[in-house]
Design an enzyme around this catalytic site. Structure first.
Site, PDB file in Angstrom:
ATOM      1  N   HIS A 205      -1.596  11.795 -24.256  1.00 15.56           N
ATOM      2  CA  HIS A 205      -0.430  11.024 -24.491  1.00 15.56           C
ATOM      3  C   HIS A 205       0.488  12.210 -24.112  1.00 15.56           C
ATOM      4  O   HIS A 205       1.810  12.082 -23.955  1.00 15.56           O
ATOM      5  CB  HIS A 205      -0.413  10.566 -25.785  1.00 15.56           C
TER       6      HIS A 205
HETATM    7  N1  UDP Z   1      -6.107   9.965 -34.100  1.00 14.51           N
HETATM    8  C1  UDP Z   1      -6.506   8.554 -34.228  1.00 14.51           C
HETATM    9  N2  UDP Z   1      -7.426   7.693 -33.502  1.00 14.51           N
HETATM   10  C2  UDP Z   1      -6.811   7.561 -32.516  1.00 14.51           C
HETATM   11  C3  UDP Z   1      -6.285   9.016 -31.459  1.00 14.51           C
HETATM   12  C4  UDP Z   1      -5.574   9.855 -32.734  1.00 14.51           C
HETATM   13  O1  UDP Z   1      -6.701   8.699 -35.498  1.00 14.51           O
HETATM   14  O2  UDP Z   1      -6.950   6.609 -31.760  1.00 14.51           O
HETATM   15  C5  UDP Z   1      -6.142  10.992 -34.943  1.00 14.51           C
HETATM   16  C6  UDP Z   1      -6.536  12.259 -34.994  1.00 14.51           C
HETATM   17  O3  UDP Z   1      -7.492  12.386 -35.205  1.00 14.51           O
HETATM   18  C7  UDP Z   1      -5.406  13.436 -34.656  1.00 14.51           C
HETATM   19  C8  UDP Z   1      -3.899  13.182 -35.038  1.00 14.51           C
HETATM   20  O4  UDP Z   1      -4.091  11.255 -34.754  1.00 14.51           O
HETATM   21  O5  UDP Z   1      -5.877  13.513 -36.323  1.00 14.51           O
HETATM   22  C9  UDP Z   1      -4.076  13.279 -33.388  1.00 14.51           C
HETATM   23  O6  UDP Z   1      -2.526  12.200 -33.652  1.00 14.51           O
HETATM   24  P1  UDP Z   1      -1.821  12.824 -31.827  1.00 14.51           P
HETATM   25  O7  UDP Z   1      -3.196  13.251 -30.874  1.00 14.51           O
HETATM   26  O8  UDP Z   1      -0.953  12.088 -31.144  1.00 14.51           O
HETATM   27  O9  UDP Z   1      -1.039  13.882 -31.983  1.00 14.51           O
HETATM   28  P2  UDP Z   1      -0.815  15.601 -32.015  1.00 14.51           P
HETATM   29  O10 UDP Z   1      -1.247  15.885 -32.854  1.00 14.51           O
HETATM   30  O11 UDP Z   1      -0.746  15.575 -30.112  1.00 14.51           O
HETATM   31  O12 UDP Z   1       0.210  16.002 -31.895  1.00 14.51           O
END
Ligand code: UDP
Length: 370
Positions: A205
């Site tokens: 993303h």
């Molecule tokens: N996650 C989820 N479902 C999904 C994709 C990610 O529950 O389909 C969870 C993942 O386990 C993690 C969090 O969302 O705990 C990460 O979110 P994201 O990748 O959107 O944000 P970032 O960590 O990059 O800020």
């Protein structure tokens, strides 16, 4: 009088970082803990499902701010948050991570002299093209109490001249959720539901990978090559979904070995991570979750703000290049890839430590004014 602690969340990763707070704050008779939700993420799949599955306390305040440009959203959160704190008068505002809503709330709180506690403090990618990097630096400059997840956090904060006595290595609250929900995660039947056994799991993303047509086309190409080896499960973030349609790449992903889904609820998602042959991602949190579970992770980014996942864990940074990625996947398949270990205090008790530090912070404040 009870001390009022206000935790502010706005996005999916924020929610996962605070699941255990209410449990530990509830054991503190002198603290009132409230949850404020800015509304930055609002889809069922990106928000409500986490409250339902993870028993997160219902937000006491919901600002419902999400439509508009990033700056417009930040400005409106600031306005509404100002109104709320002038009325509620919290003694401490806690913000997790690096998202816009955490910055907006930290800024307003600090301006009114309310101490800010930053959960996941000190992380740095040193890449100012990432909006999150600016947020991390800005939030840490507004913070009084720094809760650190990995050694690099302490090092950066000390290097930036922050006071050592306010830097607390409390561990990783994201892992708290993982530990607390392990039995439910293990019982998930999502693999049967999706019809997958031996598979790669993907999440993408970040703007650098998905907003640029050329890069997203290369990525889709790599995915189709991976699908020749194993099944590929790809829960698509709303931003990525939009771009795939816009750049007319949907047809290329139309392949019996590629299972495309909407974002998946936490329990099923972590079950898929745990059982994946490899996770290929650009997520921040997923780099940590794979390290904890010992699952190989290839992160398609030029840098990471979570270096412990590389030095101690199972993560490797990779270029957006088919040959590099396929070579590493082969290494993993042959069992010659690093195994990794779990970093200190990624043990399911970080939220408990944070709550104890908050109590100590108030005690110290009281002693100083007595
Ligand atoms: N996650 C989820 N479902 C999904 C994709 C990610 O529950 O389909 C969870 C993942 O386990 C993690 C969090 O969302 O705990 C990460 O979110 P994201 O990748 O959107 O944000 P970032 O960590 O990059 O800020």
């Amino acid at each position: 009088m009870k001390k009022k602690v206000l935790t502010c969340v706005g996005t999916r990763p924020n929610l996962i970082k605070i699941t255990q707070f209410s449990r530990w704050f509830a054991q503190q008779p002198h603290i009132e803990h409230k949850l404020l939700h800015t509304g930055q993420h609002f889809d069922y799949n990106m928000n409500d499902v986490f409250f339902e599955e993870l028993g997160i306390q219902k937000p006491d305040v919901f600002l419902n701010i999400n439509q508009g440009s990033q700056i417009n959203v930040i400005a409106r959160i600031m306005e509404e948050f100002e109104k709320f704190i002038l009325e509620y008068k919290p003694h401490l505002v806690m913000v997790p991570g690096d998202v816009n809503s955490s910055f907006a709330c930290a800024f307003v709180a600090q301006r009114y002299g309310i101490p800010v506690a930053h959960i996941e403090s000190g992380l740095r990618s040193f890449d100012m093209t990432m909006p999150e990097e600016a947020n991390r630096i800005l939030i840490d400059n507004l913070t009084s109490l720094y809760f650190v997840t990995e050694p690099s956090g302490t090092k950066h904060l000390l290097g930036e001249g922050k006071s050592e006595e306010n830097i607390k290595y409390t561990g990783n609250t994201m892992i708290d959720a993982l530990v607390a929900f392990t039995p439910v995660i293990d019982a998930s039947t999502v693999r049967e539901k999706l019809g997958v056994k031996d598979y790669y799991l993907l999440t993408f993303h970040r703007p650098v990978n998905v907003d640029n047509k050329e890069n997203l086309t290369v990525l889709v190409d790599i995915i189709t090559q991976m699908a020749q080896q194993k099944q590929v499960v790809f829960p698509i973030h709303p931003r990525t979904k939009k771009r795939i349609a816009e750049f007319r790449l949907s047809d290329k992903l139309n392949n019996p070995n590629i299972v495309i889904t909407d974002p998946i609820g936490y329990i099923d998602f972590i079950h898929l991570v745990k059982n994946a042959a490899t996770v290929i991602t650009d997520s921040g949190g997923v780099q940590e979750e794979t390290t904890f579970m010992g699952v190989p992770c290839l992160t398609v980014r030029p840098n990471t703000e979570r270096p412990v996942t590389i030095t101690e864990g199972t993560n490797t940074l990779v270029e957006l290049n088919a040959a590099t990625i396929l070579a590493l996947l082969q290494q993993i398949q042959q069992g010659t890839y690093k195994k990794g270990k779990v970093p200190t205090f990624w043990d399911g008790r970080a939220s408990e430590r944070i709550v104890n530090e908050v109590v100590a912070f108030f005690d110290k404040q009281q002693a100083a004014t007595a």
